[in-house]
Motif scaffolding. Structure first.
Motif, PDB file in Angstrom:
ATOM      1  N   UNK A   1       0.598  18.174   3.411  1.00 15.76           N
ATOM      2  CA  UNK A   1      -0.822  18.426   3.249  1.00 15.76           C
ATOM      3  C   UNK A   1      -1.330  18.045   1.865  1.00 15.76           C
ATOM      4  N   UNK A   2      -0.413  17.831   0.929  1.00 18.19           N
ATOM      5  CA  UNK A   2      -0.792  17.461  -0.433  1.00 18.19           C
ATOM      6  C   UNK A   2      -0.658  15.957  -0.639  1.00 18.19           C
ATOM      7  N   UNK A   3      -1.354  15.462  -1.667  1.00 22.02           N
ATOM      8  CA  UNK A   3      -1.280  14.053  -2.032  1.00 22.02           C
ATOM      9  C   UNK A   3      -0.482  13.918  -3.316  1.00 22.02           C
ATOM     10  N   UNK A   4       0.422  12.977  -3.340  1.00 20.48           N
ATOM     11  CA  UNK A   4       1.218  12.689  -4.532  1.00 20.48           C
ATOM     12  C   UNK A   4       0.786  11.337  -5.072  1.00 20.48           C
ATOM     13  N   UNK A   5       0.483  11.288  -6.344  1.00 18.32           N
ATOM     14  CA  UNK A   5       0.015  10.050  -6.971  1.00 18.32           C
ATOM     15  C   UNK A   5       1.147   9.346  -7.708  1.00 18.32           C
ATOM     16  N   UNK A   6       0.996   8.024  -7.810  1.00 17.50           N
ATOM     17  CA  UNK A   6       1.910   7.220  -8.620  1.00 17.50           C
ATOM     18  C   UNK A   6       3.320   7.108  -8.099  1.00 17.50           C
ATOM     19  N   UNK A   7       3.483   7.004  -6.794  1.00 24.45           N
ATOM     20  CA  UNK A   7       4.806   6.887  -6.186  1.00 24.45           C
ATOM     21  C   UNK A   7       5.250   5.422  -6.213  1.00 24.45           C
TER      22      UNK A   7
ATOM     23  N   UNK B   1      -5.758  -4.282  -3.078  1.00 25.17           N
ATOM     24  CA  UNK B   1      -5.103  -3.926  -4.341  1.00 25.17           C
ATOM     25  C   UNK B   1      -5.640  -4.779  -5.481  1.00 25.17           C
ATOM     26  N   UNK B   2      -5.698  -6.076  -5.268  1.00 24.35           N
ATOM     27  CA  UNK B   2      -6.136  -6.993  -6.332  1.00 24.35           C
ATOM     28  C   UNK B   2      -7.581  -6.769  -6.737  1.00 24.35           C
ATOM     29  N   UNK B   3      -8.404  -6.329  -5.805  1.00 23.91           N
ATOM     30  CA  UNK B   3      -9.822  -6.107  -6.112  1.00 23.91           C
ATOM     31  C   UNK B   3     -10.086  -4.680  -6.621  1.00 23.91           C
ATOM     32  N   UNK B   4      -9.069  -3.833  -6.575  1.00 24.04           N
ATOM     33  CA  UNK B   4      -9.225  -2.464  -7.048  1.00 24.04           C
ATOM     34  C   UNK B   4      -9.898  -1.544  -6.053  1.00 24.04           C
ATOM     35  N   UNK B   5     -10.009  -1.985  -4.804  1.00 19.87           N
ATOM     36  CA  UNK B   5     -10.637  -1.155  -3.776  1.00 19.87           C
ATOM     37  C   UNK B   5      -9.605  -0.225  -3.136  1.00 19.87           C
ATOM     38  N   UNK B   6     -10.083   0.915  -2.682  1.00 21.69           N
ATOM     39  CA  UNK B   6      -9.220   1.918  -2.055  1.00 21.69           C
ATOM     40  C   UNK B   6      -9.105   1.658  -0.556  1.00 21.69           C
ATOM     41  N   UNK B   7      -7.956   1.981  -0.002  1.00 23.79           N
ATOM     42  CA  UNK B   7      -7.770   1.894   1.455  1.00 23.79           C
ATOM     43  C   UNK B   7      -8.732   2.832   2.167  1.00 23.79           C
ATOM     44  N   UNK B   8      -9.017   2.529   3.424  1.00 23.25           N
ATOM     45  CA  UNK B   8      -9.893   3.378   4.236  1.00 23.25           C
ATOM     46  C   UNK B   8      -9.218   4.714   4.561  1.00 23.25           C
ATOM     47  N   UNK B   9      -7.912   4.694   4.748  1.00 21.50           N
ATOM     48  CA  UNK B   9      -7.163   5.911   5.066  1.00 21.50           C
ATOM     49  C   UNK B   9      -5.963   6.004   4.122  1.00 21.50           C
ATOM     50  N   UNK B  10      -5.490   7.219   3.868  1.00 23.00           N
ATOM     51  CA  UNK B  10      -4.371   7.348   2.933  1.00 23.00           C
ATOM     52  C   UNK B  10      -3.056   6.864   3.536  1.00 23.00           C
ATOM     53  N   UNK B  11      -2.167   6.432   2.664  1.00 20.46           N
ATOM     54  CA  UNK B  11      -0.799   6.150   3.092  1.00 20.46           C
ATOM     55  C   UNK B  11      -0.174   7.499   3.399  1.00 20.46           C
ATOM     56  N   UNK B  12       0.450   7.613   4.551  1.00 17.58           N
ATOM     57  CA  UNK B  12       1.055   8.884   4.950  1.00 17.58           C
ATOM     58  C   UNK B  12       2.565   8.742   5.004  1.00 17.58           C
ATOM     59  N   UNK B  13       3.249   9.732   4.448  1.00 17.95           N
ATOM     60  CA  UNK B  13       4.711   9.748   4.474  1.00 17.95           C
ATOM     61  C   UNK B  13       5.187  11.127   4.893  1.00 17.95           C
ATOM     62  N   UNK B  14       6.398  11.179   5.389  1.00 19.86           N
ATOM     63  CA  UNK B  14       6.998  12.468   5.723  1.00 19.86           C
ATOM     64  C   UNK B  14       7.532  13.109   4.452  1.00 19.86           C
ATOM     65  N   UNK B  15       7.894  14.343   4.541  1.00 24.86           N
ATOM     66  CA  UNK B  15       8.484  15.068   3.413  1.00 24.86           C
ATOM     67  C   UNK B  15       9.781  14.398   2.963  1.00 24.86           C
ATOM     68  N   UNK B  16      10.402  13.625   3.860  1.00 28.43           N
ATOM     69  CA  UNK B  16      11.656  12.921   3.568  1.00 28.43           C
ATOM     70  C   UNK B  16      11.436  11.522   3.006  1.00 28.43           C
ATOM     71  N   UNK B  17      10.179  11.169   2.686  1.00 27.75           N
ATOM     72  CA  UNK B  17       9.898   9.866   2.085  1.00 27.75           C
ATOM     73  C   UNK B  17       9.845   8.712   3.063  1.00 27.75           C
TER      74      UNK B  17
ATOM     75  N   UNK C   1      -0.138  10.677   1.013  1.00 26.90           N
ATOM     76  CA  UNK C   1      -0.390  12.005   1.569  1.00 26.90           C
ATOM     77  C   UNK C   1       0.843  12.387   2.373  1.00 26.90           C
ATOM     78  N   UNK C   2       1.393  13.547   2.056  1.00 27.46           N
ATOM     79  CA  UNK C   2       2.599  13.999   2.730  1.00 27.46           C
ATOM     80  C   UNK C   2       2.196  14.768   3.982  1.00 27.46           C
ATOM     81  N   UNK C   3       2.803  14.385   5.079  1.00 29.48           N
ATOM     82  CA  UNK C   3       2.484  14.999   6.366  1.00 29.48           C
ATOM     83  C   UNK C   3       3.708  15.714   6.921  1.00 29.48           C
ATOM     84  N   UNK C   4       3.472  16.747   7.688  1.00 36.68           N
ATOM     85  CA  UNK C   4       4.592  17.433   8.351  1.00 36.68           C
ATOM     86  C   UNK C   4       4.700  16.881   9.760  1.00 36.68           C
ATOM     87  N   UNK C   5       5.880  16.521  10.145  1.00 37.55           N
ATOM     88  CA  UNK C   5       6.102  15.958  11.487  1.00 37.55           C
ATOM     89  C   UNK C   5       6.836  16.950  12.350  1.00 37.55           C
TER      90      UNK C   5
END
Length: 88
Positions: free
Chosen positions: A16-22, A46-62, A84-88
């Motif tokens: 449920x939390x977001x981790x920056x700079x991974x 990335x090159x234009x400095x624009x943000x994605x429409x949706x967050x990158x989602x990862x499991x607690x296990x990376x 953004x870390x998601x619980x599966x």
């Protein structure tokens, strides 16, 4: 896809939390069938400095749940990602 020897999980926050700079090279893919045009689109964001429409989602296990193209593009560009870390 197995866990590489010596791999250390970069995820340090709770679901449920977001981790920056991974470091995208430390995340584990759950698929390997990336599409060139989608990869190039993520590179252009990335090159234009624009943000994605949706967050990158990862499991607690990376493990990447959503955002494989963005993670790969960031790795190739030498950038970090916010996940953004998601619980599966």
């Amino acid at each position: 896809m197995g866990t590489p020897q010596g791999w250390q999980n970069p995820v340090t926050v709770e679901p449920g939390e977001t981790q920056q700079g991974v470091d995208p090279l430390r995340l584990r893919p759950s698929r390997d069938d990336l599409i060139g045009t989608r990869l190039e689109f993520q590179r252009s964001l990335i090159r234009s400095g624009r943000t994605r429409f949706s967050p990158i989602q990862v499991s607690r296990d990376g493990v990447i749940v959503d955002g494989h193209h963005a993670v790969r593009a960031a790795a190739e560009e030498g950038r970090t990602v916010d996940v953004k870390v998601t619980s599966l």
